[in-house]
Design a protein around this motif. Structure first.
Motif, PDB file in Angstrom:
ATOM      1  N   PHE A   1       0.839  -1.197   0.000  1.00  0.00           N
ATOM      2  CA  PHE A   1       0.000   0.000   0.000  1.00  0.00           C
ATOM      3  C   PHE A   1       0.874   1.248   0.000  1.00  0.00           C
ATOM      4  O   PHE A   1       1.224   1.767   1.072  1.00  0.00           O
ATOM      5  N   PRO A   2       1.283   1.761  -1.167  1.00  0.00           N
ATOM      6  CA  PRO A   2       2.141   2.949  -1.227  1.00  0.00           C
ATOM      7  C   PRO A   2       1.576   4.151  -0.484  1.00  0.00           C
ATOM      8  O   PRO A   2       2.340   4.975   0.026  1.00  0.00           O
ATOM      9  N   ALA A   3       0.264   4.240  -0.384  1.00  0.00           N
ATOM     10  CA  ALA A   3      -0.358   5.384   0.297  1.00  0.00           C
ATOM     11  C   ALA A   3       0.000   5.440   1.776  1.00  0.00           C
ATOM     12  O   ALA A   3      -0.129   6.496   2.415  1.00  0.00           O
ATOM     13  N   MET A   4       0.477   4.341   2.348  1.00  0.00           N
ATOM     14  CA  MET A   4       0.808   4.320   3.775  1.00  0.00           C
ATOM     15  C   MET A   4       2.062   5.119   4.111  1.00  0.00           C
ATOM     16  O   MET A   4       2.359   5.340   5.285  1.00  0.00           O
ATOM     17  N   LYS A   5       2.787   5.587   3.092  1.00  0.00           N
ATOM     18  CA  LYS A   5       3.937   6.461   3.341  1.00  0.00           C
ATOM     19  C   LYS A   5       3.517   7.748   4.051  1.00  0.00           C
ATOM     20  O   LYS A   5       4.319   8.371   4.756  1.00  0.00           O
ATOM     21  N   ASP A   6       2.275   8.135   3.883  1.00  0.00           N
ATOM     22  CA  ASP A   6       1.779   9.392   4.442  1.00  0.00           C
ATOM     23  C   ASP A   6       1.157   9.232   5.824  1.00  0.00           C
ATOM     24  O   ASP A   6       0.651  10.205   6.381  1.00  0.00           O
ATOM     25  N   TYR A   7       1.180   8.028   6.371  1.00  0.00           N
ATOM     26  CA  TYR A   7       0.521   7.794   7.662  1.00  0.00           C
ATOM     27  C   TYR A   7       1.518   7.186   8.649  1.00  0.00           C
ATOM     28  O   TYR A   7       2.351   6.354   8.287  1.00  0.00           O
ATOM     29  N   LYS A   8       1.397   7.621   9.888  1.00  0.00           N
ATOM     30  CA  LYS A   8       2.364   7.187  10.889  1.00  0.00           C
ATOM     31  C   LYS A   8       1.922   5.892  11.572  1.00  0.00           C
ATOM     32  O   LYS A   8       0.745   5.504  11.524  1.00  0.00           O
ATOM     33  N   ILE A   9       2.884   5.251  12.179  1.00  0.00           N
ATOM     34  CA  ILE A   9       2.634   4.038  12.942  1.00  0.00           C
ATOM     35  C   ILE A   9       2.478   4.396  14.415  1.00  0.00           C
ATOM     36  O   ILE A   9       3.346   5.037  15.004  1.00  0.00           O
ATOM     37  N   ASP A  10       1.371   3.973  15.005  1.00  0.00           N
ATOM     38  CA  ASP A  10       1.115   4.263  16.415  1.00  0.00           C
ATOM     39  C   ASP A  10       1.658   3.188  17.354  1.00  0.00           C
ATOM     40  O   ASP A  10       2.046   3.488  18.488  1.00  0.00           O
ATOM     41  N   TYR A  11       1.655   1.943  16.899  1.00  0.00           N
ATOM     42  CA  TYR A  11       2.062   0.841  17.770  1.00  0.00           C
ATOM     43  C   TYR A  11       2.964  -0.119  17.006  1.00  0.00           C
ATOM     44  O   TYR A  11       2.754  -0.390  15.816  1.00  0.00           O
ATOM     45  N   ALA A  12       3.968  -0.646  17.686  1.00  0.00           N
ATOM     46  CA  ALA A  12       4.848  -1.671  17.132  1.00  0.00           C
ATOM     47  C   ALA A  12       5.232  -2.623  18.261  1.00  0.00           C
ATOM     48  O   ALA A  12       5.672  -2.179  19.322  1.00  0.00           O
ATOM     49  N   TRP A  13       5.067  -3.902  18.049  1.00  0.00           N
ATOM     50  CA  TRP A  13       5.377  -4.874  19.102  1.00  0.00           C
ATOM     51  C   TRP A  13       5.728  -6.227  18.486  1.00  0.00           C
ATOM     52  O   TRP A  13       5.503  -6.465  17.293  1.00  0.00           O
ATOM     53  N   GLY A  14       6.268  -7.076  19.296  1.00  0.00           N
ATOM     54  CA  GLY A  14       6.604  -8.421  18.865  1.00  0.00           C
ATOM     55  C   GLY A  14       6.111  -9.447  19.856  1.00  0.00           C
ATOM     56  O   GLY A  14       5.662  -9.118  20.962  1.00  0.00           O
ATOM     57  N   GLY A  15       6.203 -10.688  19.460  1.00  0.00           N
ATOM     58  CA  GLY A  15       5.816 -11.787  20.335  1.00  0.00           C
ATOM     59  C   GLY A  15       6.354 -13.083  19.778  1.00  0.00           C
ATOM     60  O   GLY A  15       6.731 -13.159  18.608  1.00  0.00           O
ATOM     61  N   ASP A  16       6.405 -14.097  20.609  1.00  0.00           N
ATOM     62  CA  ASP A  16       6.972 -15.382  20.209  1.00  0.00           C
ATOM     63  C   ASP A  16       5.894 -16.433  19.991  1.00  0.00           C
ATOM     64  O   ASP A  16       4.934 -16.521  20.767  1.00  0.00           O
ATOM     65  N   PHE A  17       6.065 -17.223  18.938  1.00  0.00           N
ATOM     66  CA  PHE A  17       5.305 -18.454  18.771  1.00  0.00           C
ATOM     67  C   PHE A  17       6.276 -19.617  18.900  1.00  0.00           C
ATOM     68  O   PHE A  17       7.493 -19.422  18.941  1.00  0.00           O
ATOM     69  N   LEU A  18       5.765 -20.839  18.973  1.00  0.00           N
ATOM     70  CA  LEU A  18       6.621 -21.996  19.227  1.00  0.00           C
ATOM     71  C   LEU A  18       6.671 -22.887  17.995  1.00  0.00           C
ATOM     72  O   LEU A  18       5.645 -23.348  17.494  1.00  0.00           O
ATOM     73  N   LEU A  19       7.899 -23.114  17.524  1.00  0.00           N
ATOM     74  CA  LEU A  19       8.147 -23.897  16.316  1.00  0.00           C
ATOM     75  C   LEU A  19       8.575 -25.307  16.692  1.00  0.00           C
ATOM     76  O   LEU A  19       9.339 -25.500  17.638  1.00  0.00           O
ATOM     77  N   THR A  20       8.107 -26.297  15.936  1.00  0.00           N
ATOM     78  CA  THR A  20       8.570 -27.671  16.085  1.00  0.00           C
ATOM     79  C   THR A  20       9.312 -28.085  14.817  1.00  0.00           C
ATOM     80  O   THR A  20       9.146 -27.481  13.758  1.00  0.00           O
ATOM     81  N   VAL A  21      10.118 -29.122  14.914  1.00  0.00           N
ATOM     82  CA  VAL A  21      10.868 -29.599  13.757  1.00  0.00           C
ATOM     83  C   VAL A  21       9.924 -30.019  12.632  1.00  0.00           C
ATOM     84  O   VAL A  21      10.132 -29.713  11.463  1.00  0.00           O
ATOM     85  N   SER A  22       8.855 -30.723  12.978  1.00  0.00           N
ATOM     86  CA  SER A  22       7.910 -31.218  11.977  1.00  0.00           C
ATOM     87  C   SER A  22       6.937 -30.142  11.513  1.00  0.00           C
ATOM     88  O   SER A  22       6.231 -30.333  10.527  1.00  0.00           O
TER      89      SER A  22
END
Length: 430
Positions: free
Chosen positions: A328-349
């Motif tokens: 969405f190129p139009a998002m260049k004109d809008y700011k980000i209010d929130y940014a966060w991360g979180g973990d999920f759990l990966l298995t070999v299979s």
């Protein structure tokens, strides 16, 4: 006290109930460790069956992946049914295929039964960048229809703009059986539902020790926190990526992985509707995919990326904003209010791990990026197993639970090498 991350979800969930910290002794039929979707769905299903349940959460309800994820109700498993058939046989594939779309129905059922306000909207779109990906989605459609999902439609280039207003994709697959929610509102609603039917919930109650005892000839489990303990007949471990090394046998067979999300400022209503006219959630089908949707208050919520071993990049905004602007190129004109991360759990299979340790400890973990739906399915299946209905549980216990090659020291670099290979294939379109 462990607080929620500074996320859009935490800011808009309107958490009004703080559950007590465990103090002294509490007795229960079943103690559940983990206040995310796995633990909550298991606890509700057991309480509905007449068991007395006590649930322990180390931080706040929904603190982990259940309160941080993209909010997309994505069907099937991280490895799809055709892969399961190839590696584990027709019978296992048929059994898992018959469960592949149940998780979303479990969520919708809880929302309806307990009147949970989770900003639910139906519909999702799998977006293709290349002809190869489009053909793979055609195969997915045929596969899923074999197992009962009849709400699928292929879309070509001309139809994409009715779903999502971007030139990035050449087509994709619409799945009307999936949808999207506000994850933390759902978790908080499920905790309230559990309490409403007689279950007990304890927050800020990190488990520090588990031991078995024999009392009056019966085996019981003592689950200890800093200020108290639960004495129960059975224990369910449902901490997933946030359980740490509480049970080393499970930690060796899984790896936390981080994913990141940003949310824009509130967009003008006309713009919000024009970006995603369908109001579906969207994800591309790259190996390291991007996913996004519009929130109930007209913000663009956009996520993607994987950090193996967990944690976040130095700047989530700098990492994700170029991805967002590519779509969405139009998002260049809008700011980000929130940014966060979180973990999920990966298995070999890349398949969920459900199982039992000894006589009285059950567990569910390792949804490998498909946790919203699959955790709710897992909770239902664990409750079935505990109440004596073992058949569906045994389908999952029959799957091998491999440790990562090279142990904990090598699981990150080995997995990164594999991700680099598949990421390169995405870029080259092969």
């Amino acid at each position: 006290m462990t607080a929620y991350p500074d996320s859009y979800y935490a800011a808009t969930a309107n958490k009004t109930v703080n559950y007590p910290t465990l103090e002294g002794e509490v007795t229960a039929d079943v103690c559940v460790v983990g206040g995310g979707y796995s633990g909550l769905s298991t606890a509700i299903a057991l309480q509905e069956k007449g068991y007395k349940v006590a649930l322990l959460e180390a931080a706040n309800i929904g603190f982990g992946a259940s309160g941080r994820n993209g909010g997309q109700l994505v069907n099937s498993f991280s490895r799809d049914i055709d892969h399961i058939e190839k590696h584990y046989g027709v019978d296992t594939a048929n059994a898992m295929g018959n469960m592949a779309f149940e998780g979303a129905d479990c969520i919708r059922g809880l929302i309806k039964k307990y009147n949970i306000d989770a900003d639910y909207k139906h519909g999702g779109f799998f977006a293709a960048f290349t002809e190869k990906q489009l053909k793979e989605l055609e195969s997915k459609k045929a596969l899923w229809e074999r197992f009962g999902n009849k709400k699928l439609t292929m879309v070509g280039k001309a139809g994409v703009s009715k779903i999502v207003n971007t030139d990035a994709y050449i087509g994709g697959l619409v799945d009307e059986h999936c949808g999207h929610i506000h994850p933390l509102k759902l978790a908080l609603g499920e905790a309230a539902a559990l309490v409403s039917i007689g279950g007990e919930v304890f927050e800020q109650s990190k488990v520090i020790d588990i031991k078995n005892i024999t009392e009056d000839g019966n085996e019981k489990v003592i689950v200890s926190t800093e200020k108290g303990h639960v004495k129960a007949n059975l224990l369910v471990l449902a901490g997933n990526a946030y359980m740490g090394n509480l049970e080393p046998k499970l930690a060796r067979k899984s790896m936390p992985c981080g994913t990141q999300i940003v949310t824009t400022e509130v967009l003008p209503e006309a713009l919000a509707k024009s970006l995603i006219p369908s109001q579906y959630c969207v994800e591309d089908v790259n190996y390291k995919l991007d996913y996004y949707r519009m929130t109930a208050d007209n913000r663009l919520l956009f996520g993607g990326g994987v950090t193996y071993g967990g944690g976040d990049p130095a700047s989530i905004k700098r990492f994700l904003k170029p991805h967002m602007e590519k779509i969405f190129p139009a998002m260049k004109d809008y700011k980000i209010d929130y940014a966060w991360g979180g973990d999920f759990l990966l298995t070999v299979s890349r398949l969920p791990q459900l199982g039992k340790i000894g006589n009285n400890i059950y567990y569910a973990q390792g949804y490998s990026g498909h946790g919203v739906n699959t955790s709710h399915l897992a909770g239902k299946i664990l409750a079935e197993a505990i109440s004596g209905e073992q058949s569906r549980f045994e389908v999952f216990t029959s799957l091998p639970h491999y440790p990562f090659i090279g142990g904990r020291a090598m699981r990150v670099p080995m997995t990164m090498m594999g991700a680099w290979y598949y990421g390169l294939r995405d870029k080259l379109g092969i």
